[in-house]
Write a protein that holds these residues in place. Sequence first.
Motif, short mmCIF file in Angstrom:
data_model
loop_
_atom_site.label_atom_id
_atom_site.label_comp_id
_atom_site.label_asym_id
_atom_site.label_seq_id
_atom_site.Cartn_x
_atom_site.Cartn_y
_atom_site.Cartn_z
N SER A 112 -8.24 0.20 5.38
CA SER A 112 -9.35 -0.26 4.87
C SER A 112 -10.55 0.32 5.03
N LEU A 113 -10.67 1.09 6.05
CA LEU A 113 -12.01 1.79 5.92
C LEU A 113 -12.07 3.05 4.92
N ILE A 114 -10.81 3.65 4.60
CA ILE A 114 -10.88 4.66 3.55
C ILE A 114 -10.77 3.93 2.12
N GLY A 115 -10.38 2.71 1.88
CA GLY A 115 -10.32 2.12 0.73
C GLY A 115 -9.01 2.30 0.13
N MET A 116 -7.89 2.57 0.86
CA MET A 116 -6.70 2.79 0.58
C MET A 116 -5.76 1.46 0.78
N PRO A 117 -4.85 0.97 -0.25
CA PRO A 117 -4.18 -0.02 0.13
C PRO A 117 -3.01 0.18 1.04
N LEU A 118 -3.00 -0.60 2.08
CA LEU A 118 -1.97 -0.36 3.11
C LEU A 118 -0.71 -0.52 2.55
N PRO A 119 0.24 0.33 2.79
CA PRO A 119 1.65 0.45 2.03
C PRO A 119 2.50 -0.62 2.72
N PRO A 120 3.48 -1.26 2.17
CA PRO A 120 4.40 -2.15 2.86
C PRO A 120 5.11 -1.71 4.34
N SER A 121 5.00 -0.41 4.31
CA SER A 121 5.35 0.00 5.76
C SER A 121 4.46 -0.36 6.88
N GLY A 122 3.16 -0.25 6.60
CA GLY A 122 2.15 -0.45 7.44
C GLY A 122 1.84 0.63 8.23
N ASP A 123 2.18 1.76 7.69
CA ASP A 123 2.32 2.90 8.46
C ASP A 123 1.58 4.03 7.65
N ILE A 124 0.40 4.69 7.61
CA ILE A 124 -0.07 5.79 7.14
C ILE A 124 -0.08 6.94 8.11
N ARG A 125 -0.45 8.14 7.37
CA ARG A 125 -0.60 9.27 8.07
C ARG A 125 -1.40 10.23 7.30
N ARG A 126 -2.04 11.14 8.13
CA ARG A 126 -2.57 12.24 7.31
C ARG A 126 -1.55 13.57 7.29
N CYS A 127 -1.51 14.12 6.31
CA CYS A 127 -0.42 15.12 6.15
C CYS A 127 -0.57 16.13 7.44
N GLY B 14 -0.52 -0.07 22.38
CA GLY B 14 0.70 -0.44 23.30
C GLY B 14 1.78 -1.38 22.69
N THR B 15 1.30 -2.12 21.71
CA THR B 15 2.22 -2.96 20.96
C THR B 15 2.13 -2.71 19.42
N THR B 16 3.28 -3.29 18.91
CA THR B 16 3.33 -3.24 17.63
C THR B 16 2.17 -3.93 16.88
N ASP B 17 2.04 -4.85 17.22
CA ASP B 17 0.64 -5.57 16.45
C ASP B 17 -0.48 -4.90 16.61
N HIS B 18 -0.83 -4.46 17.73
CA HIS B 18 -1.98 -3.42 17.86
C HIS B 18 -2.06 -2.37 16.86
N PHE B 19 -0.93 -1.73 16.80
CA PHE B 19 -0.56 -0.51 15.88
C PHE B 19 -0.88 -0.80 14.44
N LEU B 20 -0.15 -1.89 14.06
CA LEU B 20 -0.32 -2.32 12.80
C LEU B 20 -1.74 -2.83 12.48
N THR B 21 -2.42 -3.54 13.24
CA THR B 21 -3.86 -3.77 13.30
C THR B 21 -4.64 -2.62 12.87
N LEU B 22 -4.49 -1.41 13.82
CA LEU B 22 -5.41 -0.06 13.66
C LEU B 22 -4.95 0.53 12.35
N MET B 23 -3.38 0.54 11.88
CA MET B 23 -3.44 1.02 10.63
C MET B 23 -3.92 0.26 9.49
N ALA B 24 -3.93 -0.98 9.47
CA ALA B 24 -4.73 -1.58 8.53
C ALA B 24 -6.13 -1.51 8.50
N ARG B 25 -6.71 -1.38 9.49
CA ARG B 25 -8.26 -1.01 9.72
C ARG B 25 -8.28 0.37 9.19
N ALA B 26 -7.59 1.36 9.55
CA ALA B 26 -7.73 2.76 8.94
C ALA B 26 -7.77 2.83 7.41
#
Length: 107
Positions: free
Chosen positions: A48-63, A34-46
């Motif tokens: 970290s879980l897979i051992g990938m550095p979070l990109p500067p955008s803070g937004d990752i996706r599976r193809c 519901g919030t940008t902060d919550h979204f970015l926290t979840l992106m960072a957790r995801a």
Amino acid sequence: MTHAPARPEADYRALPGPVQDAFTALMEQADTAGTTDHFLTLMARAASLIGMPLPPSGDIRRCACSCVCGCIFDAEDPGAHVIEHGEGYNLGRVQCPTCADWHPETA
């Protein structure tokens, strides 16, 4: 000659099953955050879980390509291709840069 910085990427298919499940659950939560902060926290957790550095955008996706690509990547990569915007949700469907080059007409 300077080299371009490496793209932060991971392969979903190479992750153990429980890690895949946990990653998918975090991404589903991020989709409805519901919030940008919550979204970015979840992106960072995801990431970290897979051992990938979070990109500067803070937004990752599976193809989201229709092929069997398992690439997890920076959703804001200039080479990525948006297949579908996430109207009403946070995550749209995005092809990784490699799939966007190989078969850009996938939709």
